[in-house]
Design an enzyme around this catalytic site. Structure first.
Site, PDB file in Angstrom:
ATOM      1  CG  HIS A  47      -0.534   0.044   2.274  1.00  0.00           C
ATOM      2  ND1 HIS A  47       0.015   1.263   3.270  1.00  0.00           N
ATOM      3  CD2 HIS A  47       0.078  -0.761   3.418  1.00  0.00           C
ATOM      4  CE1 HIS A  47       0.621   0.862   4.369  1.00  0.00           C
ATOM      5  NE2 HIS A  47       0.672  -0.283   4.631  1.00  0.00           N
ATOM      6  CB  CYS A  90       1.641  -4.110   5.249  1.00  0.00           C
ATOM      7  SG  CYS A  90       0.155  -5.048   5.685  1.00  0.00           S
TER       8      CYS A  90
END
Length: 486
Positions: free
Chosen positions: A366, A385
């Protein structure tokens, strides 16, 4: 936090539409990028137009939410920010299953012996495959003894070339299941080698096709320092842990390098600095997953460690004007749980885009509003992440390449400010890898810091005799699942 400057719509559209296509067109035509052309791809400021490669298959319509979701989705039954996600321990036989047995001619057995004696060039050790015993069996002549021993040693060698020599217990947080043993089972390989009388060719067919493996093989021949040699062998083996063929197009993140690559035909199209997990409980696990959706203007469900643990939920419920100002949608469920969802916007914790790659650890790629962090040399900062530099460019490129999305439409979705999910229509793998000796994004072979301390177990396994393979396909460690990207 100071919001990033908002550009006028027209300027943004013009900036995002300016996309050089020469590098990719040259590559897809079968040519190798020259150094200047490769350098230009690194500096491109817009998404690469990859529609020349698009197929004519119809694509599902993207999911467009006309306005930012006003109501959070139902909460999961348990929602702490950190959840240990155990992988069920796979069956591990106490002894190796009996290998298949084939009839061996003397010449085929001699070819196997030659392959074993020369296997050092692939970073393995001839002693693991009993060359003296095989030579003695060959001297006795054809028959059951030769068939049994040659079949067993061929399978051992094939397994190590196909799957890696390192036992699963030494592969820390390795969850990238290698499909090669399903595609090329031991019995089929043994039959191929003995029926075609091409033992060496069958074994060569198992080697990784990625050019970095060949570069490590070259480095193995020129390295004299024993410690460096051991690291080269360990990293050659890491390539064997992955699928032999990674596919036509894919994303690859090398965690120690903290870089992400967009790759077509094993050639780097463009690269992005990456933020990876902090060492310890928030380290990024190694995965092989598939991008299923590109999400423009994502929402972020705030973890309960913040909602409840830090009192955010109660505060926002009591001050709805504050919730609106901070762009949160707040809802109290029937069981008393307060759910908080951050709506799309410049300060959303996921940034402007997200690449959905469903997996049991909730790891995905992201954007971030804290883009200044990409300037740091040490970017092991996240809760697992992957955050990508120039993530909007990456997301639009992925949508164009993997979903046949027209470039103009990708720009429109990005600038709309509305939650928009674009399903991928072509397979687009993501490999989160861990190489401490590898080619960097500039094409130079170099060493990277072992930021998670994963080398010692691999090196120790190479210092020990070869272990028999078991049915275990991935690590059975518990991994901390964190849904807080900050």
């Amino acid at each position: 936090m100071t919001p990033r400057k908002t550009w006028p719509l027209r300027r943004n559209r013009a900036r995002l539409m300016g996309v050089p296509t020469l590098a990719l067109a040259t590559l897809l035509a079968g040519n190798t990028l020259s150094a200047p052309a490769f350098a230009r791809t690194q500096d491109s400021k817009g998404p690469v137009d990859l529609t020349a490669q698009a197929q004519s298959a119809p694509r599902p319509a993207p999911t467009v939410v006309p306005s930012a979701p006003a109501t959070p989705a139902p909460a999961p039954s348990a929602s702490p920010s950190a959840v240990a996600v155990p992988t069920p321990p796979p069956a591990q036989p106490e002894v190796e299953a009996p290998p298949p047995v084939a009839a061996w001619t003397l010449q085929d057995a001699k070819d196997l012996l030659s392959a074993i004696r020369g296997i050092g060039s692939e970073g393995l050790f001839a002693r693991d495959y009993q060359p003296a015993a095989l030579a003695a069996a060959i001297a006795k002549g054809e028959g059951d003894d030769l068939n049994q021993l040659a079949s067993k040693l061929f399978v051992w060698l094939a397994e190590d070339l196909r799957d890696g020599r390192t036992p699963m217990t030494a592969r820390e947080q390795w969850f990238a299941v290698d499909p090669d043993q399903d595609l090329h089972p031991n019995s089929a390989l043994l039959a191929q080698a003995t029926e075609t009388h091409d033992v060496k060719g069958t074994l060569r067919s198992l080697l990784p096709t990625h050019p970095d493996y060949a570069l490590l093989r070259q480095l193995l021949q020129t390295t004299k320092d024993p410690a460096k040699l051991a690291l080269v062998r360990a990293n050659m083996d890491r390539w064997r842990w992955l699928a032999r063929d990674l596919g036509l197009q894919y994303l690859m993140i090398n965690v120690p390098e903290q870089m992400l690559r967009l790759t077509v035909n094993n050639q780097i199209i463009t690269t992005y600095r990456a933020i990876v997990g902090k060492p310890g409980k928030t380290a990024t696990p190694q995965l092989a997953e598939m991008v299923e959706n590109v999400v423009f203007n994502p929402t972020w469900t705030v973890p309960q460690s913040i909602v409840k643990g830090e009192g955010l939920g109660a505060d926002l419920l009591a001050h709805p004007a504050k919730a609106k100002r901070l762009n949160y949608a707040v809802k109290q469920l029937s069981d008393g749980t307060i759910q908080v969802v951050q709506q799309p916007g410049e300060n959303n914790s996921l940034g402007r885009v997200k690449l959905d790659m469903p997996n049991e650890f909730a790891i995905y790629i992201h954007d971030t509003p804290n883009r200044n962090l990409f300037a740091q040399e040490n970017r092991a900062l996240s809760h697992g992440c992957i955050r990508a530099e120039r993530a909007t460019e990456l997301a639009m490129t992925m949508a164009i390449l993997g979903a046949d999305l027209p470039k103009e439409t990708a720009v429109e979705y990005n600038l709309s400010g509305k939650y928009t999910k674009v399903p991928m229509t072509k397979p687009f793998p993501v490999y989160i890898t861990y190489f401490t000796v590898a080619r960097d994004v500039n094409g130079v072979m170099r060493s990277f810091a072992d930021i998670y301390g994963r080398d010692p177990k691999v090196l120790a396994s190479f210092a020990q005799p070869r272990q028999l393979h078991t049915t275990q396909r991935k690590s059975n460690e518990a991994v901390t699942k964190l849904d807080n990207p900050l």
